[in-house]
Enzyme design. Sequence first.
Site, short mmCIF file in Angstrom:
data_model
loop_
_atom_site.label_atom_id
_atom_site.label_comp_id
_atom_site.label_asym_id
_atom_site.label_seq_id
_atom_site.Cartn_x
_atom_site.Cartn_y
_atom_site.Cartn_z
CG ASP A 126 -67.92 7.65 31.38
OD1 ASP A 126 -67.75 7.02 32.43
OD2 ASP A 126 -67.17 7.55 30.39
CG ASP A 162 -62.99 2.00 30.77
OD1 ASP A 162 -64.18 1.95 30.42
OD2 ASP A 162 -62.41 3.07 31.04
C1 DGJ Z 1 -64.48 6.03 30.23
C2 DGJ Z 1 -65.38 4.99 29.67
O1 DGJ Z 1 -65.40 3.87 30.47
C3 DGJ Z 1 -64.98 4.69 28.23
O2 DGJ Z 1 -65.75 3.65 27.72
C4 DGJ Z 1 -65.15 5.95 27.44
O3 DGJ Z 1 -66.51 6.30 27.37
C5 DGJ Z 1 -64.34 7.07 28.05
N1 DGJ Z 1 -64.61 7.24 29.44
C6 DGJ Z 1 -64.60 8.37 27.35
O4 DGJ Z 1 -63.97 9.43 27.94
#
Ligand code: DGJ
Length: 721
Positions: free
Chosen positions: A472, A541
């Site tokens: 991430d 997301d």
């Molecule tokens: C952002 C990501 O896009 C989510 O899916 C998740 O992993 C969060 N970060 C976790 O902090």
Amino acid sequence: MGIKIEGDLFYIETENSSMIIERRHSDLLLKHLGKKISHYHFSNTVHERDHAFSGNPDPNVRTYSYDTQRQVLGVHGFGDFRHSALVLQHRNNDLSQFKFTQARIIEGVAEAGGLPNPYSAQGAETLELSLFDQVSQTSVKLYYTTYPGESTLSTFLRVENHSQETVVLHRILSAMCDLPAAPYDLISLQGAYAREKTVRRQAVEQGIFSISSNRGASGHSQTPAMILCDSQANDYYGEALAFQLIYSGNFQAFVQKNQLNEVRLGIGLNDDNFAWELKPGQSFDTPVALISYSDQGLVALSQESQSFVQDHIIPEKFAKQERPILINNWEATYFDFKKEKLLDLADKASKLGMELFVLDDGWFGQRFDDNRALGDWWVNEEKLGGSLNQLIADIHAKGLKFGLWVEPEMISEDSELYRKYPDWAIQVAGRGHTYSRNQLVLNFANPDVVNFIKLTFDDILRRHDIDYIKWDYNRNITNVGNGSSYLETKMQSHAYMLGLYEVVDYLTKKHPDVLFESCSGGGGRNDLGMMRYFPQVWASDNTDAISRLAIQYGSSYLYPTISMGAHVSAVPNHQMGRITPLETRGHVAMMGNLGYELDLTKLSQSEKQEIAEQVKRYKAIRATVQKGKQYRLLNPYQAANEMALQFNDDQQVVVTYVRILSTIETMETTLKLKGLDPAANYRLVDEDKLYSGAELMYAGLTMALPQGDYLSRQLYFVKEN
Ligand code: DGJ
């Protein structure tokens, strides 16, 4: 197909396209970029006449001007008033006049150093065109590579300083092309966090239209890609060219229509806040750009790009490897989990037929929320109720693979790492920090940081039996400058990317069996640079099925479906608050790499039953969706209330149709399928009905749905032999 040199003409031939460059007065002129021409005789050449206010390099030839010739590099400061590909400062001026010196054909792919490059099994050929500027004593080499069976070529530039002085690059694009005056449209992928990759189409007008990022990442809002098509082109008709950059940092792409209606297209590094010093003897390679071509409309262009990316960008081992159906605990628990909860989720997932359990954020250091602990990559055994190895063993014992979330490029101010190495965060001394999600970015331009991250994550991967990593990146880069940061201000952003590519290249080569998924708050770095190392991307997301229609549509416009993660989540949806049927959520996620991201322990009996059936169905269609050809049937922008997508392989056909809002007193939509064998029969599995390919393509299928919002159909056909 390949590279050909005939007199002063250089042919770069792909399966279906040609780029033809002429060497003239030692300048490189672009004669053609489009459908393949094997023998060119200057039919379309620029009609040279004395254009007012277009300067001439030779006083005796008033009809030859850099302002009116079609070029591939551009000449800065000598009367080409368009954006050039290169601005190089030498002493006190930034004029340059690169003149052709030699051409060479190289077998295979020429690689840009330290950057993501396409790979090729066999048969690739590269043209190297060298130019030299006498005054600054620098050379430029242009590389063009073709790949057997592909209508895509790759290109980049190398600049070498042969002088005794430092020169500075202020602009350096990866590809530039001038095209004849004609009515063109431009397509780009735009958006924002949680609504990535909106397809935007507009007419090319006089002036400059550009997209760019200065965020230190390609970003949610722009994708390093531009499609130029004839203004009449649609999904199944017309010519189109896609320009893409294999890069994940600050970029720019522009289209410029000049005073004579000629069109220049450029793509490369963003020159905003960029200046790269080249000391005597040093060289600089640009990121690689791709140019894909179709004369059969935009779907064929998408298919060309999708297959090129699958065969030459996505790491070979994973290019055709079917992705496991996963359960991710993020939206099920966020930071609030204990071992029992994780095992309970895994247990349910396994019973429902899922194949991979992903432990998301919150397993390390004092990471109880998103304000702290990034950088402290030690396992919080209290939270995990034991070691990570024990948890992994328990998950594996349930028949599931194990995946782990990490965010290696970040550091929290509240972390052991920051307390030890405060100057590892990107910052300018005396200026304080800019916070985003309360975290800072590690300076990947600093070799100490790069080594630390390599060792830390190599160690985690060596000591644990991890099958998948979600990498991430949850903020953008600010506070770039001198002071305690490692490099000169204007070299920092690109140096960061070189450090990042060094890290991911190292880790993915050392752990070739681990499936890496890249994520940046969803699709904040959904680009070909990351895809060269990480075969999969978390596209957004936003998990709402209706929002996902446009996001997935845009994401698969140039990238293959197998690169795109798509999850079924709970309702009301956590981002949009919308309530959609589980069936529609399943159908939409099954247009990508299916996963689940909801609390499986809270499902009703009928929901469990439905999810088990979805998983079973996806296993039957997975190869077709992930490795087949994709056809867009109903475009959510034009159809407004509907979208339909089709996947075909030799054996099966999968069609997904979604109607957003219920309608009344309108006739049902008839979908005409694509790419079938007209003489073959196809069995519609759920209804046990047989139709010929001809009937499905030429008469079509009526999409009847009951009344109600957010409804969908999935049609699964098996070809009869
Ligand atoms: C952002 C990501 O896009 C989510 O899916 C998740 O992993 C969060 N970060 C976790 O902090």
